[in-house]
Design an enzyme around this catalytic site. Structure first.
Site, mmCIF file in Angstrom:
data_model
loop_
_atom_site.group_PDB
_atom_site.id
_atom_site.type_symbol
_atom_site.label_atom_id
_atom_site.label_comp_id
_atom_site.label_asym_id
_atom_site.label_seq_id
_atom_site.Cartn_x
_atom_site.Cartn_y
_atom_site.Cartn_z
ATOM 1 N N GLY A 146 -57.774 -48.141 18.888
ATOM 2 C CA GLY A 146 -57.071 -47.602 20.056
ATOM 3 C C GLY A 146 -57.932 -47.665 21.304
ATOM 4 C CG PHE A 147 -57.917 -45.875 25.881
ATOM 5 C CD1 PHE A 147 -58.738 -46.674 26.665
ATOM 6 C CD2 PHE A 147 -57.740 -44.536 26.232
ATOM 7 C CE1 PHE A 147 -59.384 -46.144 27.775
ATOM 8 C CE2 PHE A 147 -58.375 -44.012 27.342
ATOM 9 C CZ PHE A 147 -59.202 -44.807 28.106
ATOM 10 C CB ILE A 148 -60.636 -42.965 22.908
ATOM 11 C CG1 ILE A 148 -59.946 -42.432 24.167
ATOM 12 C CG2 ILE A 148 -61.988 -42.254 22.689
ATOM 13 C CD1 ILE A 148 -59.607 -40.942 24.138
ATOM 14 C CG ASP A 184 -55.752 -48.476 14.762
ATOM 15 O OD1 ASP A 184 -56.523 -48.031 15.624
ATOM 16 O OD2 ASP A 184 -54.517 -48.576 14.938
ATOM 17 C CG ASN A 185 -50.567 -46.818 12.599
ATOM 18 O OD1 ASN A 185 -51.017 -47.035 13.732
ATOM 19 N ND2 ASN A 185 -49.688 -45.863 12.354
ATOM 20 C CG LEU A 193 -61.083 -41.104 17.830
ATOM 21 C CD1 LEU A 193 -61.619 -42.352 18.524
ATOM 22 C CD2 LEU A 193 -61.315 -39.879 18.704
ATOM 23 C CB THR A 210 -48.830 -38.944 13.528
ATOM 24 O OG1 THR A 210 -47.729 -39.811 13.351
ATOM 25 C CG2 THR A 210 -50.110 -39.747 13.678
ATOM 26 C CB ALA A 250 -59.531 -36.628 19.193
ATOM 27 C CE1 TYR A 300 -50.799 -35.633 21.088
ATOM 28 C CE2 TYR A 300 -51.413 -34.381 23.029
ATOM 29 C CZ TYR A 300 -51.703 -35.352 22.103
ATOM 30 O OH TYR A 300 -52.891 -36.038 22.170
#
Ligand code: UDP
Length: 319
Positions: free
Chosen positions: A10-12, A31-32, A77, A96, A118, A150
């Site tokens: 991912g991004f981070i 990672d999916n 993360l 998730t 995170a 969230y």
């Protein structure tokens, strides 16, 4: 060390992967690729210290447990990302964030692995405090509004980590990210800076939601990664929670004007009501300003990049 990163593409996660490999660690990624892309790992492709597994942490708990067992530390993360995506997919968000985290924390506790998870500034909810501190009471909105699923699911993750720490001795730490931004972040799930910069570069109107007076502190991903690396090495952070964010508060309207200025764009600002942007009854946070004195006191961390640096880096990466 061998470090297992969920959501490592991912991004981070991809920035963290690069930093850990550069520091001589081995990295194992699960990672999916639902909201990430293999291209995020292009700069480390073929690195002998890197292993990447395409798997879903909710659907493959046994595999996750094996990967945790084989690693020295875990950085979790993987999560549902972006306000827009959360509002549209609340069931996916809860599944998730709750089951995925449970699947990571249970084996991490069983095998006693150093773990960082995170969390998010969203957990401060509708707090009107001037600064948000880790020991604050939290003011999360009603379940009638999907946005808050969230924050609630991430808060449960925090409680889970603390519970595993107290009852099973999990050497775990929670980090609460405040609007992390930088190259590779996509605007697809709602994030404002990649969206505004992309709009500015195309000379299209910048879509400011609500009155634009809501304010945020944007932190460069490179600073966030530095904070994670410092915490990973620090035993005193175990059983603790840390805000990670910048101290440069900006309203979304000011942000739009600054992006137009720095990119030399001819764009104008277009106000869009929240219910058009998200959903009827949507509640935004008016202001979000982190108290980062805890992490500063522990590892002497503070951001080195300014908002101007962030805008320039994002613009350069999108050009
Ligand atoms: N926002 C906006 N225009 C956009 C996307 C977001 O005005 O195209 C606003 C959003 O409503 C919020 C702020 O920018 O007030 C930050 O949004 P983002 O999704 O980046 O992060 P949040 O702080 O909401 O988690």
């Amino acid at each position: 060390m061998k470090i297992f990163i969920t959501g490592g593409a991912g991004f981070i996660g991809s920035h963290l992967t690069e930093a850990l490999l550069n520091a001589g660690h081995e990295v194992v990624i699960a990672d999916n690729f639902s909201t990430s892309t293999p291209a995020n790992l292009d700069r480390v492709k073929g690195n002998p210290g890197l292993q990447v597994f395409e798997l879903d942490i909710v659907e493959a708990p046994e595999r996750v447990a094996e990967l945790v067992k084989e690693s020295d530390a875990v950085i979790h993360l993987a999560a549902a990302v972006g306000v827009e995506m959360v509002v549209k997919n609340p069931v996916h968000t809860i599944t998730t964030n709750v089951h995925g985290t449970e699947n990571v924390l249970a084996p991490a506790a069983k095998y006693g692995k150093r773990t960082i998870i995170a969390s998010t500034s969203e957990v401060y909810g509708k707090s009107t405090n001037e600064k948000f501190s880790e020991t604050d009471d939290l003011l999360i909105g009603s379940p009638f509004n999907s946005r808050w699923c969230y924050a609630s699911s991430k808060l449960l993750d925090e409680f889970s980590l603390m519970a595993f720490h107290r009852e099973a001795g999990l050497p775990g730490t929670v980090v609460r990210f405040f609007n992390t931004v930088g190259p590779r972040q996509t605007g697809r799930y709602g994030m404002v800076i990649p969206r505004f910069v992309a709009q500015a570069l195309k000379n299209e109107p910048l879509t400011v939601y609500g009155d634009g007076e809501q304010s945020r502190c944007f932190c460069h991903v490179a600073d966030v990664i530095r904070a994670l690396m410092l915490l990973l090495d620090n035993k005193e952070s175990i059983g603790n929670i840390y805000n990670i964010g910048s101290q440069e508060l900006v309203s979304i309207r000011e942000l739009a004007l600054e992006i137009i200025k720095r990119t030399g764009s001819k764009s104008e600002i277009k106000a869009i009501p929240y219910e058009v942007a998200y959903a009827k009854g949507f509640e935004d946070m008016r202001r979000r300003y982190p108290d980062t004195s805890r992490i500063k006191a522990l590892v002497n961390w503070q951001p080195e990049h300014t908002l101007a640096d962030i805008i320039d880096d994002v613009a350069a990466s999108l050009k």
